[in-house]
Design a protein around this motif. Sequence first.
Motif, PDB file in Angstrom:
ATOM      1  N   GLN A   1     -14.734 -13.944 -17.954  1.00  0.00           N
ATOM      2  CA  GLN A   1     -14.577 -12.986 -19.058  1.00  0.00           C
ATOM      3  C   GLN A   1     -14.153 -11.613 -18.539  1.00  0.00           C
ATOM      4  OE1 GLN A   1     -18.406 -13.261 -20.991  1.00  0.00           O
ATOM      5  NE2 GLN A   1     -17.584 -14.595 -22.599  1.00  0.00           N
TER       6      GLN A   1
ATOM      7  N   THR B   1     -10.526 -11.774 -17.690  1.00  0.00           N
ATOM      8  CA  THR B   1      -9.728 -11.773 -18.921  1.00  0.00           C
ATOM      9  C   THR B   1      -9.657 -10.371 -19.513  1.00  0.00           C
ATOM     10  OG1 THR B   1     -10.391 -14.051 -19.371  1.00  0.00           O
ATOM     11  CG2 THR B   1      -9.507 -12.782 -21.215  1.00  0.00           C
TER      12      THR B   1
ATOM     13  N   ASP C   1      -7.698 -17.658 -26.488  1.00  0.00           N
ATOM     14  CA  ASP C   1      -8.880 -17.122 -25.810  1.00  0.00           C
ATOM     15  C   ASP C   1      -9.847 -16.487 -26.800  1.00  0.00           C
ATOM     16  OD1 ASP C   1      -8.090 -17.950 -23.331  1.00  0.00           O
ATOM     17  OD2 ASP C   1      -7.205 -16.024 -22.746  1.00  0.00           O
TER      18      ASP C   1
ATOM     19  N   ARG D   1     -11.579 -19.232 -28.783  1.00  0.00           N
ATOM     20  CA  ARG D   1     -12.487 -19.948 -27.883  1.00  0.00           C
ATOM     21  C   ARG D   1     -13.758 -19.130 -27.637  1.00  0.00           C
ATOM     22  NH1 ARG D   1      -9.171 -20.368 -24.180  1.00  0.00           N
ATOM     23  NH2 ARG D   1      -8.283 -22.363 -24.809  1.00  0.00           N
ATOM     24  N   ASN D   2     -13.615 -17.819 -27.451  1.00  0.00           N
ATOM     25  CA  ASN D   2     -14.788 -16.964 -27.260  1.00  0.00           C
ATOM     26  C   ASN D   2     -15.696 -16.964 -28.487  1.00  0.00           C
ATOM     27  OD1 ASN D   2     -15.099 -15.179 -24.710  1.00  0.00           O
ATOM     28  ND2 ASN D   2     -12.892 -15.227 -25.054  1.00  0.00           N
TER      29      ASN D   2
END
Length: 440
Positions: free
Chosen positions: A280, A283, A341, A344-345
Amino acid sequence: MGVRIVLFAGLAMLAQLVAVLWEYGRDPENLGRLMLEQETTALAGGLRENGTRLAYELPTGLASRYDVAGSGYVARVRTANGVVLFSHCDAACADHFLPLDVNPPSFWLRHIAPGYPMSIAGGRTVQIGDRAVFIEIAIAGDPRAAVWGVLFDEALEHMLVPMSLTVIFVLGATLLSIRAALRPVVRAAHKAETLDPLRSDARLDDAGMPREIAQLTGAVNRSFDRIRELMAAQKLFTSAIAHEIRTPLAVIRLELEGIDDVRARRAMGEVDELTRLLQQLVTLARLEATDRATFTPMGLDDMLGEVVGSLAPWVYAHGATIAFEPSGNARVIAHVGLLKDAVRNLVENAVRHGGPGVAVLVGTEPGPCVTVMDDGKGYRLAGTEGYYAPEGGVGIGLEIVSRIAALHGGDFTLTANEPRGTKALLRLPPAAAPSTPDPA
């Protein structure tokens, strides 16, 4: 800028006027001649032809000087053969004027006293039709300051009018030239307001700009290039750190898998959480280096279907359920990987913090919006506005979602999902509709 140019032009005219007046003031001989010409011209305005005879009437504007005894101004108007048409005389006439039996010259001037105030005597011949008329004047001390009228007329005729016309044309040409030269600068300023430093093709065009402004534009473009280079270096740096840390974590996990102990299982869970946190952070760091020029049109339902399909095994393995409700497959301009992303988070957060058996529903709403809803125990949000910290976590995943939304020009909000759970809403700007070609 225009006001300053006009101000300096006015100051230049004032300075020139002072210089002209100073030049005239240094030459009383010439100023006396000009004064004689002006006074006799004004007196000549009273001449009239009445058939075969000449008549004279003193102009109204001169009555205060040439019709008042002791005024310091005397005058006489006569024909060439000595016939007096007008006379305002005292002893000064006998002292300074030519005798009546003398054939007058076309012009004569004598300074009674040198310097100022002006004291002169003289006369000149004027023509009325085919007749010559001789006008004589004498001024003692110029008590009515007629000399200032001479200076004003000279300044108006020989300086103010010609210079004013010149200044008007020069100012007009200067202002138009400056405006034309700065037009590309204005366009560049408007473009700079909307310039996106995250786009690799974001630059200011210096075509048609003045050389100095083009240099500034070049410096701005080079600054954007350096910013992009720094972002690329940051992306490379975070990738290198992630690689260096991820490998030892993987080795540690392999070692823990070979240990049959409850504490080893807990340690493996901690390693998994640390690996996820590391991913994370990487990202989050990479988001700032995203190039918006890589954004492409995409359908939200198509993207969400892929994400839900890939996450379903993980969700079911954690004792939760997931469903997907497509709607109109709204089109947006986005970075496909980043939106995946974000979703998905949101799904992972709902599963991790929603409690056992949580049901997750992924869908879309008009706007266009991406929604992720669950029936779990919900979030207890903490921190400042725009930062989300769910119970049992640090909120980095939700912060990533918020950054991704802002990067796309949208926003992200969390609200309660009645009667139980949480609703995450990721709002995005719609893609521009393609223009319809003209059938003609």
